[in-house]
Scaffold this motif. Sequence first.
Motif, PDB file in Angstrom:
ATOM      1  N   VAL A  45      55.729 -34.082   7.811  1.00 29.12           N
ATOM      2  CA  VAL A  45      54.416 -34.718   7.752  1.00 29.12           C
ATOM      3  C   VAL A  45      53.321 -33.662   7.617  1.00 29.12           C
ATOM      4  O   VAL A  45      52.404 -33.789   6.797  1.00 29.12           O
ATOM      5  CB  VAL A  45      54.177 -35.586   9.004  1.00 29.12           C
ATOM      6  CG1 VAL A  45      52.714 -36.017   9.089  1.00 29.12           C
ATOM      7  CG2 VAL A  45      55.082 -36.808   8.985  1.00 29.12           C
ATOM      8  N   ILE A  46      53.406 -32.607   8.408  1.00 32.49           N
ATOM      9  CA  ILE A  46      52.403 -31.540   8.365  1.00 32.49           C
ATOM     10  C   ILE A  46      52.361 -30.887   6.984  1.00 32.49           C
ATOM     11  O   ILE A  46      51.290 -30.729   6.378  1.00 32.49           O
ATOM     12  CB  ILE A  46      52.703 -30.482   9.445  1.00 32.49           C
ATOM     13  CG1 ILE A  46      52.507 -31.080  10.845  1.00 32.49           C
ATOM     14  CG2 ILE A  46      51.810 -29.257   9.266  1.00 32.49           C
ATOM     15  CD1 ILE A  46      53.017 -30.185  11.957  1.00 32.49           C
ATOM     16  N   ALA A  87      47.305 -40.388   7.280  1.00 34.18           N
ATOM     17  CA  ALA A  87      48.637 -40.317   6.690  1.00 34.18           C
ATOM     18  C   ALA A  87      49.626 -41.021   7.605  1.00 34.18           C
ATOM     19  O   ALA A  87      49.674 -40.763   8.811  1.00 34.18           O
ATOM     20  CB  ALA A  87      49.053 -38.866   6.485  1.00 34.18           C
ATOM     21  N   LEU A  88      50.423 -41.915   7.025  1.00 32.23           N
ATOM     22  CA  LEU A  88      51.375 -42.725   7.785  1.00 32.23           C
ATOM     23  C   LEU A  88      52.774 -42.533   7.211  1.00 32.23           C
ATOM     24  O   LEU A  88      52.998 -42.766   6.026  1.00 32.23           O
ATOM     25  CB  LEU A  88      50.971 -44.203   7.718  1.00 32.23           C
ATOM     26  CG  LEU A  88      49.542 -44.496   8.208  1.00 32.23           C
ATOM     27  CD1 LEU A  88      49.100 -45.889   7.774  1.00 32.23           C
ATOM     28  CD2 LEU A  88      49.462 -44.353   9.722  1.00 32.23           C
ATOM     29  N   ILE A  89      53.699 -42.122   8.062  1.00 34.52           N
ATOM     30  CA  ILE A  89      55.059 -41.838   7.607  1.00 34.52           C
ATOM     31  C   ILE A  89      55.795 -43.132   7.258  1.00 34.52           C
ATOM     32  O   ILE A  89      55.641 -44.149   7.942  1.00 34.52           O
ATOM     33  CB  ILE A  89      55.832 -41.043   8.690  1.00 34.52           C
ATOM     34  CG1 ILE A  89      57.193 -40.576   8.171  1.00 34.52           C
ATOM     35  CG2 ILE A  89      55.986 -41.861   9.960  1.00 34.52           C
ATOM     36  CD1 ILE A  89      57.120 -39.491   7.156  1.00 34.52           C
ATOM     37  N   ARG A  92      52.232 -42.665   3.270  1.00 32.17           N
ATOM     38  CA  ARG A  92      51.209 -43.556   2.714  1.00 32.17           C
ATOM     39  C   ARG A  92      49.884 -43.192   3.365  1.00 32.17           C
ATOM     40  O   ARG A  92      49.864 -42.581   4.443  1.00 32.17           O
ATOM     41  CB  ARG A  92      51.559 -45.021   2.972  1.00 32.17           C
ATOM     42  CG  ARG A  92      52.676 -45.528   2.064  1.00 32.17           C
ATOM     43  CD  ARG A  92      52.767 -47.038   2.084  1.00 32.17           C
ATOM     44  NE  ARG A  92      53.784 -47.525   1.163  1.00 32.17           N
ATOM     45  CZ  ARG A  92      53.577 -47.754  -0.113  1.00 32.17           C
ATOM     46  NH1 ARG A  92      52.372 -47.561  -0.634  1.00 32.17           N
ATOM     47  NH2 ARG A  92      54.550 -48.196  -0.892  1.00 32.17           N
ATOM     48  N   TYR A  93      48.795 -43.571   2.725  1.00 26.07           N
ATOM     49  CA  TYR A  93      47.478 -43.132   3.172  1.00 26.07           C
ATOM     50  C   TYR A  93      46.521 -44.315   3.248  1.00 26.07           C
ATOM     51  O   TYR A  93      46.385 -45.075   2.286  1.00 26.07           O
ATOM     52  CB  TYR A  93      46.921 -42.073   2.211  1.00 26.07           C
ATOM     53  CG  TYR A  93      47.829 -40.881   2.026  1.00 26.07           C
ATOM     54  CD1 TYR A  93      47.728 -39.767   2.850  1.00 26.07           C
ATOM     55  CD2 TYR A  93      48.817 -40.881   1.033  1.00 26.07           C
ATOM     56  CE1 TYR A  93      48.569 -38.678   2.677  1.00 26.07           C
ATOM     57  CE2 TYR A  93      49.661 -39.802   0.852  1.00 26.07           C
ATOM     58  CZ  TYR A  93      49.535 -38.698   1.686  1.00 26.07           C
ATOM     59  OH  TYR A  93      50.375 -37.620   1.518  1.00 26.07           O
ATOM     60  N   GLN A  94      45.846 -44.437   4.403  1.00 24.87           N
ATOM     61  CA  GLN A  94      44.838 -45.497   4.551  1.00 24.87           C
ATOM     62  C   GLN A  94      43.448 -44.859   4.573  1.00 24.87           C
ATOM     63  O   GLN A  94      43.169 -43.992   5.408  1.00 24.87           O
ATOM     64  CB  GLN A  94      45.064 -46.304   5.828  1.00 24.87           C
ATOM     65  CG  GLN A  94      44.120 -47.505   5.918  1.00 24.87           C
ATOM     66  CD  GLN A  94      44.516 -48.440   7.045  1.00 24.87           C
ATOM     67  OE1 GLN A  94      44.734 -48.000   8.163  1.00 24.87           O
ATOM     68  NE2 GLN A  94      44.594 -49.735   6.757  1.00 24.87           N
ATOM     69  N   PRO A  95      42.559 -45.288   3.658  1.00 24.44           N
ATOM     70  CA  PRO A  95      41.227 -44.677   3.575  1.00 24.44           C
ATOM     71  C   PRO A  95      40.401 -44.903   4.847  1.00 24.44           C
ATOM     72  O   PRO A  95      40.536 -45.931   5.514  1.00 24.44           O
ATOM     73  CB  PRO A  95      40.591 -45.384   2.377  1.00 24.44           C
ATOM     74  CG  PRO A  95      41.736 -45.933   1.588  1.00 24.44           C
ATOM     75  CD  PRO A  95      42.785 -46.276   2.602  1.00 24.44           C
ATOM     76  N   ILE A  96      39.565 -43.927   5.142  1.00 26.31           N
ATOM     77  CA  ILE A  96      38.642 -44.002   6.288  1.00 26.31           C
ATOM     78  C   ILE A  96      37.214 -43.982   5.734  1.00 26.31           C
ATOM     79  O   ILE A  96      36.850 -43.093   4.954  1.00 26.31           O
ATOM     80  CB  ILE A  96      38.867 -42.820   7.249  1.00 26.31           C
ATOM     81  CG1 ILE A  96      40.308 -42.858   7.792  1.00 26.31           C
ATOM     82  CG2 ILE A  96      37.858 -42.861   8.394  1.00 26.31           C
ATOM     83  CD1 ILE A  96      40.676 -41.651   8.631  1.00 26.31           C
ATOM     84  N   TYR A  97      36.425 -44.963   6.145  1.00 26.51           N
ATOM     85  CA  TYR A  97      35.079 -45.179   5.589  1.00 26.51           C
ATOM     86  C   TYR A  97      34.011 -44.709   6.577  1.00 26.51           C
ATOM     87  O   TYR A  97      34.077 -45.007   7.779  1.00 26.51           O
ATOM     88  CB  TYR A  97      34.909 -46.674   5.299  1.00 26.51           C
ATOM     89  CG  TYR A  97      33.554 -47.086   4.789  1.00 26.51           C
ATOM     90  CD1 TYR A  97      33.196 -46.906   3.458  1.00 26.51           C
ATOM     91  CD2 TYR A  97      32.622 -47.687   5.638  1.00 26.51           C
ATOM     92  CE1 TYR A  97      31.960 -47.306   2.980  1.00 26.51           C
ATOM     93  CE2 TYR A  97      31.381 -48.086   5.182  1.00 26.51           C
ATOM     94  CZ  TYR A  97      31.050 -47.888   3.858  1.00 26.51           C
ATOM     95  OH  TYR A  97      29.819 -48.292   3.393  1.00 26.51           O
ATOM     96  N   SER A  98      33.036 -43.974   6.063  1.00 21.91           N
ATOM     97  CA  SER A  98      31.908 -43.521   6.879  1.00 21.91           C
ATOM     98  C   SER A  98      30.773 -44.532   6.776  1.00 21.91           C
ATOM     99  O   SER A  98      30.265 -44.793   5.675  1.00 21.91           O
ATOM    100  CB  SER A  98      31.425 -42.139   6.417  1.00 21.91           C
ATOM    101  OG  SER A  98      30.214 -41.800   7.074  1.00 21.91           O
ATOM    102  N   THR A 108      58.878 -48.794   8.321  1.00 21.07           N
ATOM    103  CA  THR A 108      57.730 -48.237   9.030  1.00 21.07           C
ATOM    104  C   THR A 108      58.213 -47.449  10.242  1.00 21.07           C
ATOM    105  O   THR A 108      59.383 -47.553  10.633  1.00 21.07           O
ATOM    106  CB  THR A 108      56.791 -49.362   9.483  1.00 21.07           C
ATOM    107  OG1 THR A 108      57.472 -50.176  10.456  1.00 21.07           O
ATOM    108  CG2 THR A 108      56.374 -50.237   8.302  1.00 21.07           C
ATOM    109  N   PRO A 109      57.342 -46.674  10.881  1.00 22.00           N
ATOM    110  CA  PRO A 109      57.763 -45.888  12.050  1.00 22.00           C
ATOM    111  C   PRO A 109      58.412 -46.713  13.158  1.00 22.00           C
ATOM    112  O   PRO A 109      59.278 -46.211  13.874  1.00 22.00           O
ATOM    113  CB  PRO A 109      56.446 -45.255  12.518  1.00 22.00           C
ATOM    114  CG  PRO A 109      55.641 -45.135  11.285  1.00 22.00           C
ATOM    115  CD  PRO A 109      55.965 -46.351  10.469  1.00 22.00           C
ATOM    116  N   ALA A 110      58.005 -47.969  13.304  1.00 24.41           N
ATOM    117  CA  ALA A 110      58.594 -48.808  14.353  1.00 24.41           C
ATOM    118  C   ALA A 110      60.090 -48.992  14.165  1.00 24.41           C
ATOM    119  O   ALA A 110      60.808 -49.302  15.126  1.00 24.41           O
ATOM    120  CB  ALA A 110      57.905 -50.172  14.369  1.00 24.41           C
TER     121      ALA A 110
END
Length: 412
Positions: A212-213, A178-180, A161-167, A191-193
Amino acid sequence: MSRFESAQPLAGNTRYSDYLARTTLRAWVGMSFVSATLIILAGLLLSWLIPYLAGGADSIVPHFYYVPILFAAARFGPGAALVVALVAGVLAGPLTYVDVAAATAQETERWLTRTAFFVGIGQLMAWLVIPALHPVTEELRRMRQEFDIRRGLKHNEFFLRYQPIYSIRQHRFVGVEALIRWQHPAHGELTPADFLDVAEDSSLIHDIGAQVIAEACRQTEEWKTLAQVHGREPWYTAINLSARDFIRPELAYDVASALKRHHLPPELLTIELTETVLALEDAEPALEALKHLGVQLAIDDFGTGYSSLAYLNRFPIDTLKLDRQLVSSLGHDPSAEDLARGIALLAGSLGLKTVAEGIETRDQIGLSEELGFDRIQGFYFARPLTADEIPSLLLIEEVDPDHPPTPSGARA
């Protein structure tokens, strides 16, 4: 012969006994409910049948009942041990003749005494085993999950899954983290936990890291192509790797291969690492090799440790990611604001970028801008999204933080 020499065989026997006991307990606890129940029932039936075929309770002492009782105590605990002991008492008492041929019943006092022994031994066993049950149960849980992870990797159940990063300065999204995730067939999305601690204790963490890579590079190249077609700047993707990956000599090669395979410029890939990685002496060659490739490096959860500052000049770091707990304190804790401002000034003086994660309110965006952060991410803009939900955000030229866009097809 010395005392030490004479004690060696005894110590060896003790260790073997401990190993045998632990192995037996692990096998019992790991047995399924149905299988264990059938074994108990079979044990009770067999224990009753042997004295009956031998001619009665006077012909053979009914000690066989202790086997299913002890098994029930170890597998199910005191409650089950009590039930099985009482059933054994009935089978070994009223239902077992002293002399089968003459149909002579046992004396009540005789079988009640035996039942009391059954109950006592079963309870003693159950309470003696309780301290060992938790570590054995935990060990079995980890073994099962390790097998499950291996199966999940084989069947492509892991995804990103992907969380947007804002400038803040450019007023637009510039990348994603990117989150596994694991789409477990029985437990749903994990989730990873829920699985990384088990994966990190085995070589499976390397398989997850390699996936992931590869997937992050493939997806980033796809979005880069889409951005170029529409005249937009391409986004970068940040990925998280385990500390164990950074002591693996093949890491830089795997990254280089993925970049080459997907024709991805290295500056569009950021690898996030924790302070734990920086403390590993064996990690320095991998970091240098990654930097030589042109990959960006970021310290995740910056501001939670006390030794990160010592590594900033030693390692080729490009970005500092402020810990979400520190960010959540902004606006409430003056000391948190002072620390965040100090980190922003430090990063600026060293030529590093800053990313504040965990942004959940509009006020935190204003504080982030005031404190001098470069980029921010958090639930205020979007929760982690699927790859299909990203293009609608990628094509937006400018984002108004007062009215953050909703990705097409995003979950509520």
